[in-house]
Design an enzyme around this catalytic site. Structure first.
Site, PDB file in Angstrom:
ATOM      1  N   HIS A  68     -43.543 -30.707 -44.114  1.00  0.00           N
ATOM      2  CA  HIS A  68     -42.502 -31.442 -43.373  1.00  0.00           C
ATOM      3  C   HIS A  68     -43.027 -32.763 -42.816  1.00  0.00           C
ATOM      4  CE1 HIS A  68     -39.703 -27.983 -43.400  1.00  0.00           C
ATOM      5  NE2 HIS A  68     -40.787 -27.250 -43.248  1.00  0.00           N
ATOM      6  N   ASN A 141     -34.503 -24.537 -42.249  1.00  0.00           N
ATOM      7  CA  ASN A 141     -34.347 -25.416 -43.403  1.00  0.00           C
ATOM      8  C   ASN A 141     -32.866 -25.580 -43.733  1.00  0.00           C
ATOM      9  OD1 ASN A 141     -37.120 -25.884 -43.978  1.00  0.00           O
ATOM     10  ND2 ASN A 141     -37.275 -23.914 -45.020  1.00  0.00           N
ATOM     11  N   TYR A 351     -47.375 -22.315 -36.302  1.00  0.00           N
ATOM     12  CA  TYR A 351     -46.760 -23.593 -35.945  1.00  0.00           C
ATOM     13  C   TYR A 351     -47.354 -24.167 -34.660  1.00  0.00           C
ATOM     14  CZ  TYR A 351     -43.254 -23.885 -39.614  1.00  0.00           C
ATOM     15  OH  TYR A 351     -42.637 -24.032 -40.820  1.00  0.00           O
TER      16      TYR A 351
END
Length: 507
Positions: A68, A141, A351
């Site tokens: 990303h 997404n 993350y």
């Protein structure tokens, strides 16, 4: 008229002068000429503003996201349009009409920061909701599924989307070799190579949480949930030929479209919906409801409207607000929780860990990431800390009344996992913390006991009186003589501190 004068607000009807300063706020008299020994040089080390400028320039870039990397962002709000409090106690849902500020980052997935917006790719759809109970990050997404269902395969899959380690170019052998050996990827591959793999803009695509999450209501009842954001602009896609033409003309097509749409007041909107599955339904369901490669049929689990998402404000600084924005599925608020989805479980760690590496240990303190509610915890220091926490204790448990305390009312119900339950179990319950220390004490001879009491008193005597008394209770429970020796060494009369029956208590 010189640009310098225009920059100072002069010559255009403005009297205001904005003085250029160093990063420390010191005024700069000349920003055009270096400090040199004579007009031909050389430079002087005392030109600190030149050194600051060059050193800061060398450090302007942070590592790009592994996935990303190319993205666009905007601020907006979520307005609740339907009551779902029977499913979730999260305050973001507490009443119809409630508005919550948010920040949304769109992205391509495989491409690097220089990738073209109009390339065929999955698109990231990550939202940070600034709720009064903390930030809720919905990291999804524009597809409801993913290529793999086991996190062991995630890094390997991403490698196939990047550059070949020898040729340094993207290689279809890598991609299709992996996909052909991973049949679970077929659902996502079909979406990627369908029309929806080439959205016309970020405004003209749906968003999905993709994973299964928990919703927990005020009664502690859990249901499983999937999040959907349906574009009110409708779905609009382009062809491969249109994609190639767009990329040739404008590699920032989606960024430009989003920014210009918001600037002119054409605010994009999405209808926020959920699917709900009960725990009983999940146990009897035809496939694993926590499988990230599959969707829940809408006929069996219809969409339930929750609210409307609107984007209505562009960032003022791309780097500070988009590049440094950091989203993590682990950022969950009371009433919204995780599930046994293996991919989600891995992302709960990966993350936030990536942000601590890429942006810094204290990435949550940056304005775009900072919660809008009070933040009270025991984390301290690290790179770029702004001193959050002040002079309050940096450890817990502690006995300070003004220190942050746990709030049991926010506890989630235990999660049944076959023969066991995932929960937070009290490690002290049923445990004897006094017999073995007491046995050890009773092995000591008279001199050892006295030296032990003296050493403890030397250290404990520097603590507050109430702490001394609390610790003495533990010594007494291990052995009455142990407690009395330490109390005598501290000069504390235990007969005044506690009833006689307690001074002899042993477990």
């Amino acid at each position: 008229m010189s640009n310098a004068k225009q920059g100072n607000g002069q010559g255009n009807g403005h009297e205001r002068k904005v003085t250029l300063t160093s990063a420390e706020g010191c005024p700069i008299a000349d920003n055009q000429n270096s400090l040199t020994a004579g007009p031909r040089g050389p430079l002087l080390m005392q030109d600190v503003q030149l050194l600051e400028q060059m050193q800061a320039f060398n450090r302007e870039r942070i590592p790009e996201r592994v996935v990303h990397a190319k993205g666009s962002g905007a601020y907006g709000k979520l307005t609740i349009t339907n009551d779902i409090t029977k499913y979730s106690r999260a305050k973001i849902f507490e009443k119809v009409g409630k508005e919550t500020e948010c920040f949304l980052r769109f992205s391509t997935v495989a491409g690097e920061r220089g990738a073209a917006d109009a390339e065929r790719d999955v698109r990231g759809f990550a939202i940070k909701f600034y709720t009064e109970e903390g930030n809720w990050d919905m990291v999804g997404n524009n597809t409801p599924v993913f290529f793999v269902r086991d996190p062991y395969k995630f890094a390997h899959f991403i490698h196939t989307q990047k550059r070949d380690p020898k040729t340094n170019v993207r290689d279809m052998n890598m991609q299709w070799d992996f996909w052909s050996l991973s049949p679970e990827s077929l659902h996502q591959v079909t979406i990627l190579f369908s029309d929806r793999g080439l959205p016309a803009s970020y405004r003209h695509m749906h968003g999905f949480g993709s994973h299964t999450y928990s919703l927990i209501n005020a009664n502690g009842e859990r249901v499983w949930c999937k999040f959907h954001f349906k574009s009110k602009q409708g779905i609009k896609t382009i062809t491969d030929e249109e994609s190639a033409a767009t990329i040739a003309a404008d590699r920032e097509s989606h960024q430009r479209d989003l920014f210009e749409s918001i600037e002119k007041g054409d605010y994009p909107k999405w209808r926020f919906c959920i699917q709900v599955m009960t725990e009983a339904q999940a146990k009897q369901f035809q496939f694993n409801p926590f499988d990230l490669t599959k969707v829940w049929p809408h006929a069996e689990f219809p969409l339930i409207e929750v609210g409307e998402l609107e984007l209505n404000r562009n960032p003022e600084n791309y780097f500070a607000e988009v590049e440094q924005s950091s989203f993590s599925p682990s950022s969950l608020v009371p009433g919204i929780a995780a599930s046994p989805d293996k991919m989600l479980q891995a992302r709960l760690m990966s993350y936030a860990d990536a942000h601590r590496y890429r942006v810094g240990t204290n990435f949550q303190q940056l304005p775009v990431n900072k919660p809008r509610c009070p933040v009270m915890h025991y984390q301290r220091d690290g790179f770029m800390s702004v001193g959050q926490g002040g002079a309050s204790p940096n450890y817990e448990p502690n006995s300070y009344d003004d220190a942050p305390k746990e709030a049991p009312e926010y506890a989630e119900p235990g999660l049944p996992l076959g023969d066991v339950t995932a929960d937070r179990f009290n490690h002290r319950e049923g445990n004897d913390d006094y017999t073995q220390p007491g046995n050890l004490y009773r092995l000591f001879d008279e001199g050892q006991k006295q030296r032990l009491a003296s050493a403890i008193a030397g250290a404990l005597g520097q603590a507050r009186r109430e702490i001394q008394e609390r610790q003495l209770c533990h010594f007494f429970r291990a052995d009455p003589d142990y407690g009395k020796r330490v109390a005598d060494a501290l000069g504390i009369d235990v007969s005044e501190m506690m009833p006689e029956s307690q001074t002899g208590a042993t477990n």
